[in-house]
Design a protein around this motif. Structure first.
Motif, PDB file in Angstrom:
ATOM      1  N   ILE A 100       0.868  -1.172   0.000  1.00 36.78           N
ATOM      2  CA  ILE A 100       0.000   0.000   0.000  1.00 36.78           C
ATOM      3  C   ILE A 100       0.902   1.217   0.000  1.00 36.78           C
ATOM      4  O   ILE A 100       1.930   1.239   0.679  1.00 36.78           O
ATOM      5  CB  ILE A 100      -0.961   0.003   1.213  1.00 36.78           C
ATOM      6  CG1 ILE A 100      -1.982   1.120   1.088  1.00 36.78           C
ATOM      7  CG2 ILE A 100      -0.223   0.096   2.514  1.00 36.78           C
ATOM      8  CD1 ILE A 100      -3.125   0.777   0.170  1.00 36.78           C
ATOM      9  N   LYS A 101       0.550   2.221  -0.796  1.00 35.85           N
ATOM     10  CA  LYS A 101       1.404   3.412  -0.953  1.00 35.85           C
ATOM     11  C   LYS A 101       2.824   2.967  -1.319  1.00 35.85           C
ATOM     12  O   LYS A 101       3.802   3.500  -0.800  1.00 35.85           O
ATOM     13  CB  LYS A 101       1.427   4.228   0.347  1.00 35.85           C
ATOM     14  CG  LYS A 101       0.076   4.761   0.800  1.00 35.85           C
ATOM     15  CD  LYS A 101       0.272   5.638   2.021  1.00 35.85           C
ATOM     16  CE  LYS A 101      -0.449   5.072   3.197  1.00 35.85           C
ATOM     17  NZ  LYS A 101      -0.271   5.920   4.418  1.00 35.85           N
ATOM     18  N   GLY A 102       2.915   2.018  -2.222  1.00 34.44           N
ATOM     19  CA  GLY A 102       4.213   1.391  -2.470  1.00 34.44           C
ATOM     20  C   GLY A 102       4.340   0.223  -1.514  1.00 34.44           C
ATOM     21  O   GLY A 102       3.725  -0.823  -1.676  1.00 34.44           O
ATOM     22  N   THR A 103       5.150   0.432  -0.476  1.00 27.64           N
ATOM     23  CA  THR A 103       5.307  -0.585   0.578  1.00 27.64           C
ATOM     24  C   THR A 103       5.432   0.152   1.902  1.00 27.64           C
ATOM     25  O   THR A 103       6.507   0.660   2.223  1.00 27.64           O
ATOM     26  CB  THR A 103       6.560  -1.435   0.323  1.00 27.64           C
ATOM     27  OG1 THR A 103       7.646  -0.589  -0.071  1.00 27.64           O
ATOM     28  CG2 THR A 103       6.320  -2.466  -0.746  1.00 27.64           C
ATOM     29  N   ASP A 104       4.331   0.210   2.663  1.00 29.58           N
ATOM     30  CA  ASP A 104       4.335   1.106   3.819  1.00 29.58           C
ATOM     31  C   ASP A 104       4.754   0.459   5.123  1.00 29.58           C
ATOM     32  O   ASP A 104       5.151   1.151   6.052  1.00 29.58           O
ATOM     33  CB  ASP A 104       2.969   1.790   3.969  1.00 29.58           C
ATOM     34  CG  ASP A 104       1.884   0.834   4.441  1.00 29.58           C
ATOM     35  OD1 ASP A 104       0.926   1.313   5.083  1.00 29.58           O
ATOM     36  OD2 ASP A 104       1.978  -0.375   4.145  1.00 29.58           O
ATOM     37  N   TRP A 106       7.157  -2.699   6.773  1.00 28.81           N
ATOM     38  CA  TRP A 106       8.210  -3.669   6.511  1.00 28.81           C
ATOM     39  C   TRP A 106       8.513  -4.456   7.778  1.00 28.81           C
ATOM     40  O   TRP A 106       8.437  -3.923   8.886  1.00 28.81           O
ATOM     41  CB  TRP A 106       9.504  -2.956   6.075  1.00 28.81           C
ATOM     42  CG  TRP A 106       9.439  -2.270   4.760  1.00 28.81           C
ATOM     43  CD1 TRP A 106       8.645  -1.207   4.416  1.00 28.81           C
ATOM     44  CD2 TRP A 106      10.228  -2.566   3.604  1.00 28.81           C
ATOM     45  NE1 TRP A 106       8.894  -0.834   3.121  1.00 28.81           N
ATOM     46  CE2 TRP A 106       9.861  -1.641   2.597  1.00 28.81           C
ATOM     47  CE3 TRP A 106      11.211  -3.510   3.313  1.00 28.81           C
ATOM     48  CZ2 TRP A 106      10.440  -1.642   1.326  1.00 28.81           C
ATOM     49  CZ3 TRP A 106      11.793  -3.510   2.052  1.00 28.81           C
ATOM     50  CH2 TRP A 106      11.401  -2.585   1.070  1.00 28.81           C
TER      51      TRP A 106
END
Lengths: 116, 112
Positions: A100-104, A106
């Protein structure tokens, strides 16, 4: 809070297999696509694989296509990466990340060392 | 595949000064249907996973200090740190998420 925890890394010989796991907590895991990304020692970030929120589709980087398989068990809030025919240059820290939003979000990563 | 190229590879800036990192993509990241650029910026400190700073090229992630800002559209993007703090020493990556994901090679930011 939203959290991802990877496990399953270790030292393995070339040609062997390993399965990584990523357990999600603090959010609705089944609503999100998920990625695996790795980072070789002293190097940059390399995207490996993506799986749809419901497991219906997967995409892979050319470097791992045919050797690695991404999967998920939404009943266990768990993402997997099955790694076969491992090579020395697969040595890296492996991260899972939420799509989401790229990778939010990790995880902290799990280290895989491929060495004879 | 979309290739992301960052410049410079490394950067040394004095405390309190401005730091600017550039990122160029091999294809436009602008989706004309929603006018959004599928570009993010990440900070990675040693021994830690990447941290999302900016998404949609210019939207700041919750909790990120306002000295971090993103700009640009199409194929050219910039991350700006307006007043460098000691805790900003890190490697910074741009990432496109228009077509799966690819990262730039990273920019190492140090204190001068």
């Amino acid at each position: 809070q939203e959290q991802l925890v990877e496990s399953g890394g270790g030292v393995v010989q070339p040609g062997r297999s390993l399965r990584l796991s990523c357990v999600a907590s603090g959010f609705s895991f089944s609503k999100y696509g998920m990625h695996w990304v790795r980072q070789a020692p002293g190097k940059g970030l390399e995207w490996l694989a993506l799986i749809w929120y419901n497991g219906s589709n997967e995409k892979y980087a050319d470097s791992v296509k045919g050797r690695f398989t991404i999967s998920r068990d939404n009943s266990k809030n768990t993402l997997y990466l099955q790694m076969n025919d491992l090579r020395v240059d697969d040595t890296a820290v492996y991260y899972c990340a939420r799509d989401i939003k790229g990778t939010d979000v990790w995880g902290q990563g799990t280290t895989v060392t491929v060495s004879s | 595949d979309i290739v992301m190229t960052q410049s410079p590879d490394s950067l040394a800036v004095s405390l309190g000064e401005r730091a600017t990192i550039n990122c160029k993509s091999s294809r436009s990241l602008l989706d004309s249907s929603n006018n959004k650029n599928y570009l993010g910026w990440y900070q990675q400190r040693p021994g830690h996973p990447p941290k999302l700073l900016i998404y949609w090229a210019s939207s700041r992630q919750s909790g990120v200090p306002d000295r971090f800002s993103g700009s640009g559209s199409g194929t050219d993007f910039t991350l700006t740190i307006s007043s460098l703090q000691a805790e900003d020493v890190a490697v910074y990556y741009c990432q496109q998420y228009s077509s799966t994901i690819t990262f730039g090679q990273g920019t190492r930011l140090e204190i001068k």
